[in-house]
Design a protein around this motif. Sequence first.
Motif, mmCIF file in Angstrom:
data_model
loop_
_atom_site.group_PDB
_atom_site.id
_atom_site.type_symbol
_atom_site.label_atom_id
_atom_site.label_comp_id
_atom_site.label_asym_id
_atom_site.label_seq_id
_atom_site.Cartn_x
_atom_site.Cartn_y
_atom_site.Cartn_z
ATOM 1 N N ARG A 28 0.840 -1.198 0.000
ATOM 2 C CA ARG A 28 0.000 0.000 0.000
ATOM 3 C C ARG A 28 0.871 1.242 0.000
ATOM 4 O O ARG A 28 1.869 1.309 0.685
ATOM 5 C CB ARG A 28 -0.922 0.032 1.207
ATOM 6 N N GLU A 53 -4.597 1.513 -2.827
ATOM 7 C CA GLU A 53 -5.051 0.119 -2.900
ATOM 8 C C GLU A 53 -3.924 -0.834 -2.559
ATOM 9 O O GLU A 53 -2.746 -0.489 -2.660
ATOM 10 C CB GLU A 53 -5.617 -0.185 -4.282
ATOM 11 N N ASP A 54 -4.299 -2.047 -2.163
ATOM 12 C CA ASP A 54 -3.282 -3.043 -1.832
ATOM 13 C C ASP A 54 -2.860 -3.782 -3.097
ATOM 14 O O ASP A 54 -3.350 -3.504 -4.199
ATOM 15 C CB ASP A 54 -3.773 -3.989 -0.733
ATOM 16 N N GLY A 56 -3.547 -6.630 -4.128
ATOM 17 C CA GLY A 56 -4.642 -7.374 -4.739
ATOM 18 C C GLY A 56 -5.682 -6.484 -5.397
ATOM 19 O O GLY A 56 -6.673 -6.966 -5.922
ATOM 20 N N GLU A 58 -7.535 -4.185 -3.818
ATOM 21 C CA GLU A 58 -8.576 -3.703 -2.904
ATOM 22 C C GLU A 58 -8.438 -2.197 -2.763
ATOM 23 O O GLU A 58 -7.328 -1.701 -2.587
ATOM 24 C CB GLU A 58 -8.455 -4.364 -1.528
ATOM 25 N N PRO A 59 -9.550 -1.457 -2.837
ATOM 26 C CA PRO A 59 -9.450 0.002 -2.783
ATOM 27 C C PRO A 59 -8.896 0.501 -1.459
ATOM 28 O O PRO A 59 -9.023 -0.149 -0.427
ATOM 29 C CB PRO A 59 -10.882 0.477 -2.978
#
Length: 97
Positions: A28, A53-54, A56, A58-59
């Motif tokens: 992140r 986001e990470d 993967g 993800e927001p």
Amino acid sequence: MATAGSDRLYRADEGRTEQGPLVTGCGRRIDVRCLSLGHPDRPLSRIALDVGEDQGGEPGVWAALTPDEARGLAHLLLQRIGATDRPTEAGPHDGTA
């Protein structure tokens, strides 16, 4: 960057730190910058904390903090760092005795 709404101005300060964002171990990006909200003659200043986001996808999240809120967050972070850095009865966190 500046965009104008119907009756208010929103401006993100372009003056980021030379260090750029912090990238965590999980990928992140954490960016800290100054925001000015409102009319140029009476701006509201905020500190924007943008957690991207990470790995993967993800927001992320963001928060706009007042200077006092940012100081409070900094104080809490420093307290937690101190507690984490202290060795416990089981030994230091790095696995050494």
